[in-house]
Design an enzyme around this catalytic site. Structure first.
Site, mmCIF file in Angstrom:
data_model
loop_
_atom_site.group_PDB
_atom_site.id
_atom_site.type_symbol
_atom_site.label_atom_id
_atom_site.label_comp_id
_atom_site.label_asym_id
_atom_site.label_seq_id
_atom_site.Cartn_x
_atom_site.Cartn_y
_atom_site.Cartn_z
ATOM 1 N N HIS A 1 2.199 -80.748 -6.368
ATOM 2 C CA HIS A 1 0.809 -80.842 -5.922
ATOM 3 C C HIS A 1 0.433 -79.506 -5.272
ATOM 4 O O HIS A 1 1.304 -78.755 -4.823
ATOM 5 C CB HIS A 1 0.652 -81.964 -4.908
ATOM 6 C CG HIS A 1 0.761 -83.332 -5.507
ATOM 7 N ND1 HIS A 1 0.386 -84.451 -4.830
ATOM 8 C CD2 HIS A 1 1.207 -83.754 -6.720
ATOM 9 C CE1 HIS A 1 0.587 -85.514 -5.587
ATOM 10 N NE2 HIS A 1 1.095 -85.113 -6.737
ATOM 11 N N GLU B 1 -0.748 -78.744 -2.388
ATOM 12 C CA GLU B 1 -0.222 -78.592 -1.026
ATOM 13 C C GLU B 1 1.249 -78.201 -1.052
ATOM 14 O O GLU B 1 1.685 -77.326 -0.308
ATOM 15 C CB GLU B 1 -0.361 -79.907 -0.235
ATOM 16 C CG GLU B 1 -1.780 -80.417 -0.109
ATOM 17 C CD GLU B 1 -2.152 -81.459 -1.157
ATOM 18 O OE1 GLU B 1 -2.859 -82.414 -0.792
ATOM 19 O OE2 GLU B 1 -1.745 -81.305 -2.323
ATOM 20 N N CYS C 1 -2.310 -86.813 -0.385
ATOM 21 C CA CYS C 1 -1.656 -88.093 -0.676
ATOM 22 C C CYS C 1 -0.532 -88.312 0.336
ATOM 23 O O CYS C 1 -0.237 -87.441 1.163
ATOM 24 C CB CYS C 1 -1.108 -88.086 -2.102
ATOM 25 S SG CYS C 1 0.327 -86.997 -2.329
ATOM 26 N N CYS D 1 2.336 -85.601 0.198
ATOM 27 C CA CYS D 1 1.957 -84.328 0.822
ATOM 28 C C CYS D 1 1.787 -84.476 2.330
ATOM 29 O O CYS D 1 2.137 -83.571 3.086
ATOM 30 C CB CYS D 1 0.689 -83.784 0.163
ATOM 31 S SG CYS D 1 0.962 -83.327 -1.564
#
Length: 158
Positions: free
Chosen positions: A61, A63, A91, A94
């Protein structure tokens, strides 16, 4: 007595625009357009965009990519005093990483009603069992980020 942290919000929009630029890079590569930058002492120390498809890595992701880059550059798994700017509410995966990395502040653009762990589907950062507190602020350039996501998914549906 602990001193209150002074937060400089004067460059928040600038850094969120950098995160949006990362999201656009991801979209150009066929990835869901989410971008992130990690800032420490007023400088970007990590950049990332969603790339789980191209990397065959479900954890890639935006992040995660930005935090990994910053930690590698700092040669430290902790990034105290840093701010993460991300174009979509983090999410749960993360959010956990943000706490473990000791990031001080998260600024996100658009809410993620289906999987957002900051406010939309739970308030992860407010859980009493956490050993680190993160300041979370949402909504900065939310319309621009949301439009980018809508445009991407509209094009994919054809």
């Amino acid at each position: 007595m602990k001193r209150p942290q002074i937060i400089d919000r004067s460059r928040d929009e600038h850094f969120m625009r950098e995160a949006l630029a990362q999201a656009r890079l991801g979209a150009e590569r066929g990835e869901v357009p989410v971008g992130a930058v990690l800032v420490q002492d007023g400088e970007i120390v990590g950049r990332g965009f969603n790339c789980p498809i191209s990397r065959s890595d479900p954890s890639a992701h935006a992040e995660m990519v930005a935090i990994r880059a910053a930690a590698e550059m700092a040669r430290n798994y902790r990034l105290p005093g840093s701010t993460l700017y991300v174009t979509l509410e983090p999410c749960s995966m993360c959010a956990g990483l943000i706490v473990h990395a000791r990031i001080a502040r998260v600024v996100y653009a658009a809410s993620e009603p289906r999987a957002g762990a900051a406010v939309s589907q739970g308030r992860f950062f407010e859980q009493g069992f956490l050993n680190h507190r993160v300041l979370v602020e949402g909504g900065l350039l939310a319309e621009e980020s949301g439009a980018l996501l809508k445009e991407f998914f509209k094009a994919r549906r054809g």
